[in-house]
Design an enzyme around this catalytic site. Structure first.
Site, mmCIF file in Angstrom:
data_model
loop_
_atom_site.group_PDB
_atom_site.id
_atom_site.type_symbol
_atom_site.label_atom_id
_atom_site.label_comp_id
_atom_site.label_asym_id
_atom_site.label_seq_id
_atom_site.Cartn_x
_atom_site.Cartn_y
_atom_site.Cartn_z
ATOM 1 N N TYR A 26 0.836 -1.199 0.000
ATOM 2 C CA TYR A 26 0.000 0.000 0.000
ATOM 3 C C TYR A 26 0.875 1.255 0.000
ATOM 4 C CZ TYR A 26 -4.450 2.428 0.754
ATOM 5 O OH TYR A 26 -5.574 3.205 0.611
ATOM 6 N N GLY A 27 1.900 1.228 -0.856
ATOM 7 C CA GLY A 27 2.805 2.369 -0.965
ATOM 8 C C GLY A 27 2.355 3.353 -2.021
ATOM 9 N N GLU A 85 13.402 -4.655 -5.501
ATOM 10 C CA GLU A 85 14.448 -5.468 -4.880
ATOM 11 C C GLU A 85 13.920 -6.494 -3.890
ATOM 12 O OE1 GLU A 85 14.439 -1.476 -2.591
ATOM 13 O OE2 GLU A 85 14.127 -2.185 -4.657
ATOM 14 N N HIS A 109 5.747 -2.718 -13.089
ATOM 15 C CA HIS A 109 7.088 -2.585 -13.681
ATOM 16 C C HIS A 109 7.557 -3.995 -14.003
ATOM 17 C CE1 HIS A 109 11.032 -1.333 -14.695
ATOM 18 N NE2 HIS A 109 11.611 -1.542 -13.533
ATOM 19 N N GLY A 135 2.096 7.508 -7.883
ATOM 20 C CA GLY A 135 0.802 7.115 -7.355
ATOM 21 C C GLY A 135 -0.085 8.276 -6.957
ATOM 22 N N GLU A 196 15.788 6.239 -16.478
ATOM 23 C CA GLU A 196 16.165 6.583 -15.108
ATOM 24 C C GLU A 196 17.669 6.824 -14.982
ATOM 25 O OE1 GLU A 196 12.741 3.817 -12.904
ATOM 26 O OE2 GLU A 196 14.802 3.114 -13.095
ATOM 27 N N SER A 253 14.831 33.464 -23.197
ATOM 28 C CA SER A 253 15.401 34.560 -23.985
ATOM 29 C C SER A 253 16.133 34.027 -25.213
ATOM 30 C CB SER A 253 16.377 35.366 -23.127
ATOM 31 O OG SER A 253 17.535 34.577 -22.852
#
Length: 334
Positions: A26-27, A85, A109, A135, A196, A253
């Site tokens: 639940y992150g 991980e 992922h 999220g 990344e 500019s």
């Protein structure tokens, strides 16, 4: 060949009507998926560790968190939203033996699937449903009637029926409102890692530190170096986010635009691009994945040392003090 993109009309939420979706973790992504799916009428269960902030947040949001084993057993579709991980160990020890034929394992992922860290039981298909945003944005866009674009990819044991379930899931989190692009596990994983490492995190932070250090070593005030090389990055990125590089160049500019064209290629050279190609090769052949997996098996000593070193960098210390002076910034401290 243009990418295949799916929208609301291509997805049927009714396919999820009699299914239970288990959200493992639940992150950042987990809280958004769980709440959006529930608000879309889906039956959702959540797995989280008691005594953690995420567990307390799940309870606050109206869920009754279960153990990973319990949630997996209840789920027809099981979404693993844990850090890369730790996914393999959790899958091996707490998930695999609690899956049943006909279940679908969903990832946001592709790292562990693509690099062979999941040994799926017979009859369990995998699919990737990956929002292209954090999220909190997945949640806020959904609440506002919009959505964050997603990627979808079929893995082992997945066919058209699994794709339909994945599209229904993407619709449940709001993804089909913005568009869901079809890809592969390999393409998503390899391009994500490359972006990344070379641009978004590794390339950008290395560029900021090098620019800051160059100015400070030349005798300029650290505060001035911070503003020019760190603080103003957001201004430029926001312009590119809105309208690409052309809009950014239109907005700055003429002096800045001319310096962009003539000096930028002296910083990002053919040698830099050659190194990018080497990094991509390390991702494609699994070298980076092996390195990261072994690093974590050894309790991540190099990772922790690098993190500690960069937290102590002068640009971070100066920035900490300056951000406290800027009341309009929602300043964060780690």
């Amino acid at each position: 060949m243009p990418a295949k993109i799916y929208y609301d009309k291509d997805a049927d939420l009714a396919l999820l009507k009699n299914k239970t979706i288990a959200i493992l973790g639940y992150g950042s992504q987990g809280h958004a998926h769980a709440q959006n799916l529930r608000d879309s009428g889906c039956n959702v269960v959540v797995a989280e560790l008691p005594g953690t902030a995420n567990y307390d947040l799940a309870v606050k949001n109206g869920f009754k968190p279960l153990s990973t084993e319990e949630a997996t057993e209840k789920g027809d579709m099981v979404t693993i939203l844990l850090p890369d991980e730790i996914q393999a160990d959790v899958f091996r020890n707490q998930v695999r033996d609690h899956l049943s034929p006909g279940n679908v394992l969903i990832c946001s992922h592709g790292f562990n699937v693509h690099f062979g860290q999941f040994n799926l039981p017979e009859g369990v298909a995998t699919i990737l449903v990956a929002p292209k945003g954090p999220g909190h944005l997945v949640r806020s866009e959904y609440e506002g009637g919009g959505g964050v674009p997603c990627l979808i990819a079929l893995g082992e044991g997945a066919g058209d029926e699994t794709r339909k379930l994945g599209l229904a899931y993407a619709k449940g989190i709001g993804g089909t409102r913005a568009g869901v692009i079809e890809t592969t596990f390999a393409e998503e994983t390899e391009t994500d890692l490359f972006g990344e490492q070379v641009v978004l995190c590794g390339g950008l932070t290395a560029l900021i530190k090098a620019g800051y250090e160059t100015l400070v070593e030349a005798g300029y005030q650290p505060e001035m170096a911070y503003f020019e090389c760190m603080h103003e990055v957001k201004l430029i990125v926001d312009l590119m986010y809105q309208g690409g590089m052309n809009y950014m160049r239109y907005s700055v500019s003429n002096t800045a635009e001319y310096g962009d064209y003539t000096r930028g290629p002296r910083i990002i050279t053919e040698q830099t691009k050659a190194e990018m190609k080497r990094i991509l090769q390390e991702i494609q052949d699994g070298s980076f994945a092996r390195e990261w997996i072994l690093e974590n098996k050894a309790n991540a000593p190099r990772f922790k040392a690098l993190r500690r070193k960069d937290r102590e960098h002068s640009v971070e210390q100066v920035g900490l003090q300056l951000r406290r002076l800027m009341s309009w910034i929602d300043a964060k401290e780690v």
